[in-house]
Design a protein around this motif. Structure first.
Motif, PDB file in Angstrom:
ATOM      1  N   GLY A 190       0.976  -0.977  -0.468  1.00 51.97           N
ATOM      2  CA  GLY A 190       0.432  -0.050   0.108  1.00 51.97           C
ATOM      3  C   GLY A 190       0.769   1.348   0.181  1.00 51.97           C
ATOM      4  N   ARG A 191       0.485   2.461  -0.108  1.00 53.83           N
ATOM      5  CA  ARG A 191       0.873   3.534   0.087  1.00 53.83           C
ATOM      6  C   ARG A 191       1.639   4.251   1.715  1.00 53.83           C
ATOM      7  N   VAL A 192       2.446   3.879   2.053  1.00 56.64           N
ATOM      8  CA  VAL A 192       3.001   4.082   3.170  1.00 56.64           C
ATOM      9  C   VAL A 192       3.677   5.479   2.943  1.00 56.64           C
ATOM     10  N   ASN A 193       3.083   5.772   4.297  1.00 53.41           N
ATOM     11  CA  ASN A 193       4.324   7.574   4.921  1.00 53.41           C
ATOM     12  C   ASN A 193       5.059   6.505   5.749  1.00 53.41           C
ATOM     13  N   LEU A 194       6.472   7.176   5.641  1.00 55.88           N
ATOM     14  CA  LEU A 194       7.491   6.772   6.567  1.00 55.88           C
ATOM     15  C   LEU A 194       7.788   7.462   7.495  1.00 55.88           C
ATOM     16  N   TYR A 242       7.337  11.285   2.637  1.00 51.85           N
ATOM     17  CA  TYR A 242       7.624  10.797   2.721  1.00 51.85           C
ATOM     18  C   TYR A 242       7.393   8.981   2.200  1.00 51.85           C
ATOM     19  N   TYR A 243       6.894   9.622   0.919  1.00 47.55           N
ATOM     20  CA  TYR A 243       6.075   7.817   0.599  1.00 47.55           C
ATOM     21  C   TYR A 243       6.448   6.473   0.182  1.00 47.55           C
ATOM     22  N   VAL A 244       6.025   5.803   0.161  1.00 48.15           N
ATOM     23  CA  VAL A 244       6.829   4.548  -0.723  1.00 48.15           C
ATOM     24  C   VAL A 244       5.713   3.389  -0.358  1.00 48.15           C
ATOM     25  N   PRO A 302      12.967   2.945  -1.858  1.00 49.56           N
ATOM     26  CA  PRO A 302      12.304   3.649  -3.293  1.00 49.56           C
ATOM     27  C   PRO A 302      11.533   4.584  -3.591  1.00 49.56           C
ATOM     28  N   LEU A 303      11.486   6.262  -3.353  1.00 49.97           N
ATOM     29  CA  LEU A 303      10.410   6.930  -3.760  1.00 49.97           C
ATOM     30  C   LEU A 303       9.138   6.342  -4.140  1.00 49.97           C
ATOM     31  N   GLU A 336      -5.052   4.342   0.740  1.00 46.47           N
ATOM     32  CA  GLU A 336      -3.716   4.871   1.893  1.00 46.47           C
ATOM     33  C   GLU A 336      -3.172   4.120   2.974  1.00 46.47           C
ATOM     34  N   ASN A 337      -2.866   3.382   3.185  1.00 42.64           N
ATOM     35  CA  ASN A 337      -3.076   2.149   4.782  1.00 42.64           C
ATOM     36  C   ASN A 337      -1.684   3.325   5.158  1.00 42.64           C
ATOM     37  N   GLU A 338      -1.560   4.100   5.833  1.00 40.89           N
ATOM     38  CA  GLU A 338      -1.056   4.827   7.210  1.00 40.89           C
ATOM     39  C   GLU A 338      -1.151   4.603   8.367  1.00 40.89           C
TER      40      GLU A 338
END
Length: 733
Positions: free
Chosen positions: A366-370, A430-432, A567-568, A585-587
């Motif tokens: 998923g789209r994750v904000n580090l 900071y999405y990965v 990777p960004l 988004e799964n944050e």
């Protein structure tokens, strides 16, 4: 260092200081520099030795340079020796012409440019050496040809007694002569050994290649050497070593080949036995190393399991004696809970490594904000750092601005500071593309490792930044990037750096720091606990995300730095394309089972369960009583049974509001129970909300529980808040 013999260079000048200057310039050439202070002395030097070049001053008393050069040229031995005139008095064309007329090759005017002089002298030295080498080779070749003719006369008589096979061929590879030993090796008569008999005897499996190799070098007039098998008329297999060299005529033309054949069958057998022995020794050493690592791991595992068990069992027995005051009781319960959590962590690590080894570990991408991931981990380890008086520093860098989050000793209890820190971290994109739970596991393992090995009063820093370009250590693992991870168009990476001032890593152990079951100290008496699995899991999870991780340390006692690159992810569209459609988004789901107890649970919403009837199905008595007690503490009415049969009987008598069932029940398991319930009509239990209890914490086990008909699942060991929240979710639905 050059192996060429030194050559002579003659320096002629009537002024000693000029000779010293020339020697200083030419000394680095490493040749013999010979002086002469007059023309007469120069001629005496030429009587007994040759010179690569002569540097001759023009203006000298008695006999000037021109006269000296003329006399030098009259002698046959020095007629072609290069002469370079040196003068400080005249640059006229007449003077230069006169110098060249008496045989000079060059004319230099003082003051002399050192590099020019050195370059020109070096060229004549090189020419002299090459000329000498040509002369030497010519003499040697003439000698060799003379010897060859003599040996040819002796050849036939000597070859008859030779212990090796000898043969002659023409330029087409047809044998024209073989000696008795050759014939014995091939088991051929003299007639059979001639012509192409040798090629017919080559083993069929190697014949084509051997013939091709021999003709390939023979066409070039080169030597051949090769090992191959032959088959005799009696079908006996032998190994032979064949060597051949071209025979040259006086005109240096290839007129044929001379060669030898040796029977090396016994040698090959001995070599094969030796290779076999080496392989067996290597395999034995590898097995011994593997066994040693296994024994060390099992000893460590025993130590890591028994140590918390000692605290758990010890404090449990003290509690049973009912002699502890309230403070001691609180300490006992806290110790039991903490050590039980440690055991759960060990089990999770072992299961993760097992899945890694079998290739069964999967990612939920998923789209994750580090920044969110790191902030959650920082929040979870905050108290541990405070207890050890470790300064915890969190730095988030941005291309537009730099947000620095530092939690110092005087700010640790400031909730405003913490809130600001988290907002700054979450504000940076900071999405990965990754699995949020697994990425949090990576960061938590690195943070836990840093805190564990950093002494009291030390410092741990976490830095989040963006990096351009691809380094050598990314290229080294590029082939391992899963196809599910998109390759960014621009090589931009998000970098997480965890550095500490702890024990550091020795240079000997640094290459093995990410190996599973490997620890710098393998003994059970080491200072720090753990199974040595955390960093191995980190590397595997990072590489599954298309990233890389490395460890650096100046040495023991000097701290360590672990750097993760991922990777960004540039845009949401990338995620949609990758996942096959729209995906949110799964944050927020940032709590993997192995660290869920360590994350602050203050955000969980727990409600009173008064008036709620819950059916608990659990065959283990202790667990059944524990789950029952937890539910009752929150007001629920609980009926607890030990089997599927008892559960179905209870449901027939009275429908519960919620079912909580273990999966691993003997005879009929929880899957059987839920299948039977879901086959019933709604009014008799077909739609009872159900929660699965499972000690099988793999993702596929949890997915199987949901797919079979359960709406929620809770992994063992059961956390009270987790269980109550799951019940609450079902009620809210």
């Amino acid at each position: 260092m050059s192996l060429e013999p030194k050559v002579n260079i003659l320096l002629v000048d009537d002024h000693p200081e000029n000779l010293l200057a020339l020697e200083a310039i030419l000394d680095s050439l490493g040749q013999n520099l010979i002086r002469a202070t007059s023309g007469a002395e120069a001629l005496r030097q030429l009587l007994n030795q040759d010179f690569a070049v002569i540097l001759l001053d023009v203006q000298m008393p008695d006999m000037d340079g021109f006269e000296t050069a003329a006399l030098i040229r009259q002698r046959e031995r020095s007629r072609h020796t290069p002469i370079i005139f040196l003068t400080a008095y005249s640059t006229s064309d007449t003077m230069v012409y006169r110098g060249y007329s008496v045989g000079a090759v060059d004319y230099l005017f003082k003051p002399i440019e050192p590099e020019i002089l050195k370059y020109k002298v070096s060229a004549f030295v090189d020419l002299f050496q090459k000329s000498n080498e040509v002369k030497r080779q010519a003499a040697q070749l003439a000698l060799m040809n003379s010897e060859l003719r003599k040996r040819e006369e002796m050849f036939r008589s000597l070859s008859v007694c030779s212990p090796v096979g000898i043969f002659l061929t023409d330029t087409f590879g047809q044998c024209t002569y073989t000696n008795p030993r050759y014939q014995a090796i091939y088991s051929m008569t003299p007639e059979e050994s001639l012509g192409d008999g040798w090629t017919l005897a080559i083993h069929p499996e190697e014949r084509q290649q051997v013939i091709a190799d021999w003709y390939a070098v023979s066409r070039e007039g080169q030597e051949y050497k090769g090992e191959f098998r032959i088959l005799t008329h009696e079908n006996v297999e032998r190994w032979v070593l064949m060597s051949s060299s071209p025979m040259l005529s006086d005109e240096q033309q290839v007129i044929g080949y001379v060669g030898t054949v040796e029977d090396i069958t016994e040698r090959k057998k001995a070599a094969e036995e030796h290779i076999k022995l080496i392989r067996e020794q290597t395999a034995r050493q590898e097995a011994e190393t593997a066994n040693r690592l296994k024994d060390e791991f099992l000893a460590t595992l025993s130590h890591e399991l028994r140590t918390p068990l000692t605290s758990i069992l010890g404090w449990a027995r003290l509690l049973r004696q009912r002699k502890l005051d309230e403070k001691a009781i609180f300490r006992a319960l806290e110790t039991i809970e903490r050590n039980a959590a440690l055991q759960a962590q060990l089990i999770d690590d072992i299961l993760d490594v097992s899945r890694i080894i079998r290739g069964k570990l999967q990612l939920n991408l998923g789209r994750v904000n580090l920044a969110s991931v790191v902030s959650a981990v920082i929040d979870s380890v905050h108290l541990e750092a405070e207890n050890k008086k470790i300064q915890l520093q969190y730095i988030v860098e941005s291309t537009s601005e730099s947000a620095e989050i530092q939690e110092r000793e005087d700010e640790r209890n400031d909730p405003v500071q913490l809130a600001v820190s988290l907002r700054l971290a979450l504000a940076t994109s900071y999405y990965v593309l990754g699995d949020p739970n697994r990425l949090q596991q990576v960061v938590w393992n690195l943070m836990n490792n840093a805190l564990k090995f950093t002494p009291e009063g030390g410092k741990v820093q976490v830095r989040l930044s963006m990096e351009e370009g691809i380094g050598d250590w990314e290229l080294a693992i590029a082939r391992n990037i899963p196809s599910s991870i998109p390759t960014p168009q621009s090589p931009t990476y998000i970098q997480i750096t965890v550095s500490d001032t702890g024990n550091g890593i020795s240079s000997e152990f640094l290459p093995y720091v990410f190996d599973r079951f490997r620890q710098a100290d393998g003994s059970i008496t080491r200072n720090q606990g753990g199974l040595g699995l955390g960093l191995a899991i980190v590397r595997y999870l990072v590489e599954m995300h298309g990233g890389s991780v490395r460890a650096e340390s100046p040495g023991v006692g000097q701290g360590a730095t672990f750097t993760v690159r991922l990777p960004l992810l540039e845009a949401k569209e990338t995620v949609k394309k990758q996942m096959g459609g729209e995906r949110k988004e799964n944050e927020s789901s940032l709590t993997p089972p192995n660290i869920e107890s360590k994350i602050n649970s203050s955000q969980n919403t727990v409600r009173d369960l008064s008036g709620l009837q819950v059916l608990v199905v659990e065959n283990d008595t202790d667990t059944r009583e524990y789950v029952t007690t937890v539910l009752q503490q929150y007001g629920a009415t609980v009926i607890a049974v030990a089997s599927v049969r008892q559960a179905l009987s209870t449901i027939e008598e009275s429908l519960p509001d919620v079912l909580v069932s273990d999966i691993g029940i003997p005879e009929e398991d929880g899957y059987s129970l839920i299948r039977k319930l879901r086959n019933l009509e709604p009014e008799i239990g077909g739609r009872i909300p159900a929660i699965a209890l499972t000690a099988y914490a793999r993702e596929q086990d949890c997915h199987q529980a949901l797919a079979s008909g359960f709406q929620e699942y809770v992994t063992k060991p059961v956390e009270p808040i987790h269980l109550i929240n799951s019940v609450t979710k079902l009620i809210q639905r």
